[in-house]
Design a protein around this motif. Structure first.
Motif, PDB file in Angstrom:
ATOM      1  N   GLU A  36      78.267  14.628 112.961  1.00  0.00           N
ATOM      2  CA  GLU A  36      77.462  14.905 111.776  1.00  0.00           C
ATOM      3  C   GLU A  36      78.308  14.851 110.509  1.00  0.00           C
ATOM      4  N   SER A  37      79.610  15.109 110.614  1.00  0.00           N
ATOM      5  CA  SER A  37      80.491  14.948 109.463  1.00  0.00           C
ATOM      6  C   SER A  37      80.618  13.478 109.065  1.00  0.00           C
TER       7      SER A  37
ATOM      8  N   SER B 105      79.824  18.363 115.774  1.00  0.00           N
ATOM      9  CA  SER B 105      80.253  18.660 114.413  1.00  0.00           C
ATOM     10  C   SER B 105      80.927  17.449 113.785  1.00  0.00           C
ATOM     11  N   ASN B 106      81.784  16.785 114.549  1.00  0.00           N
ATOM     12  CA  ASN B 106      82.468  15.593 114.042  1.00  0.00           C
ATOM     13  C   ASN B 106      81.469  14.486 113.711  1.00  0.00           C
TER      14      ASN B 106
ATOM     15  N   SER C 204      89.247  17.463 116.384  1.00  0.00           N
ATOM     16  CA  SER C 204      88.448  17.316 115.165  1.00  0.00           C
ATOM     17  C   SER C 204      88.186  15.871 114.788  1.00  0.00           C
TER      18      SER C 204
ATOM     19  N   ARG D 210      85.122   8.009 105.556  1.00  0.00           N
ATOM     20  CA  ARG D 210      84.807   8.258 106.967  1.00  0.00           C
ATOM     21  C   ARG D 210      84.954   6.940 107.729  1.00  0.00           C
TER      22      ARG D 210
ATOM     23  N   TYR E 195      88.614   8.647 112.610  1.00  0.00           N
ATOM     24  CA  TYR E 195      88.008   9.123 113.850  1.00  0.00           C
ATOM     25  C   TYR E 195      88.235   8.128 114.992  1.00  0.00           C
TER      26      TYR E 195
ATOM     27  N   ARG F 150      73.221  14.445 109.262  1.00  0.00           N
ATOM     28  CA  ARG F 150      72.266  14.874 110.272  1.00  0.00           C
ATOM     29  C   ARG F 150      71.184  13.810 110.446  1.00  0.00           C
TER      30      ARG F 150
END
Length: 311
Positions: free
Chosen positions: A286-287, A283-284, A233, A186, A208, A291
């Protein structure tokens, strides 16, 4: 019990208006600020970290990632994230700081300290790290940045943490380093500053792209072209507060509660509904970081209450 002291003070420079802007309209679907610096005092009446977070919560900001730039700020972030449920932490030595530490013979000790902080609860990223060829121009300083960048990458991979990259005027070498050393699973380009070409590289590698208030600036045409090219995404949003305040308040102190301005601008530019974009970015986020309630805080008490102010 007093609030924790700020770790440092922002240079006020020649800015004319040092007051915090008014709060924007609250978001229907809130988002996360995945890169901010609440330890920096700014403005004529600096906000405490709790005031910052309360204002952010009031307009729909679901949580923040507090980002370190040296051992002191990284320690502050790790300690505060441990007791504040709205905060996660990222720890690192900023590339420009690594050049200074190398000259002093202190870089290795700093990297060891960051490696230890990376194991703390609620530390979810290593950052901000990377290369900055704008402020560091000498070969020795850039070599120190590269060595530290590679070390930070290894710390992130060893601890299965996200990587937050600071990339200023160094796109080619940042990308080459990630490819040579192997990027963490990530990887985030914080305050994305490239154009369509870098956006395409990030897309191909699943990296990202986090957009800050700079995307709202009138002259940021290439940034908006990159935003158009980036897959939804892989989009994130940030403030980099207290810096990079979005239009219409550019130049005034920034804070997480001003994030809705950037999010709404992005949605408008992309021709999409702001709630749909917020849901995708959540969503991105937390990916990348998990959380915010995956690990419980240890206490609501203030670990810095009895410490004297720091400059």
């Amino acid at each position: 019990m007093t609030e924790p002291q700020h770790v440092r003070q922002r240079d006020q420079g020649e800015r004319k208006d040092l007051s915090y802007p008014p709060a924007p309209e609250s978001l229907v679907v809130g988002v996360y600020d995945n890169h901010t610096h609440l330890e920096i005092a700014d403005g004529v009446e600096p906000l405490t970290y709790r005031e910052q977070l309360d204002r952010a919560s009031a307009v729909g900001i679901r949580g923040i990632v507090q980002v370190g730039t040296d051992v002191a700020t990284s320690t502050w972030g790790a300690e505060m994230a441990a007791v504040e449920p709205r905060m996660l932490a990222a720890v690192a030595v900023h590339p420009n700081e690594t050049a200074v530490l190398e000259q002093r013979g202190e870089l290795d000790a700093a990297l060891e300290a960051i490696a230890a902080l990376a194991t703390r609860p609620r530390v979810r990223a290593v950052g901000e790290t990377g290369l900055d060829y704008f402020r560091t121009t000498d070969p020795a300083g850039r070599a120190a940045q590269l060595r530290a960048f590679e070390a930070h990458i290894e710390i992130a991979k060893k601890n299965n943490l996200a990587l937050q990259i600071h990339d200023r005027d160094a796109h080619d070498d940042v990308v080459a380093t990630l490819r040579r050393v192997g990027a963490p699973e990530r990887t985030v380009f914080h305050c994305f500053s490239g154009g369509e070409e870098l956006a395409e590289i990030c897309t191909q590698n699943g990296w990202y792209m986090s957009f800050a208030g700079t995307v709202t600036f009138k002259n940021a045409v290439t940034l908006r072209e990159a935003l158009e090219r980036a897959p939804r995404s892989l989009l994130l949003v940030e403030t980099d507060a207290p810096f990079l305040t979005p239009v219409p308040y550019r130049g005034r102190p920034n804070a997480p509660y001003l994030l809705p301005h950037t999010l709404r601008f992005m949605a408008s530019h992309l021709g999409t509904d702001v709630t749909m974009l917020a849901s995708q970015i959540n969503s991105n986020t937390e990916s990348v970081y998990g959380r915010w309630d995956d690990e419980p805080v240890t206490s609501q008490s203030n670990p810095f209450a009895d410490q004297p102010p720091q400059s």
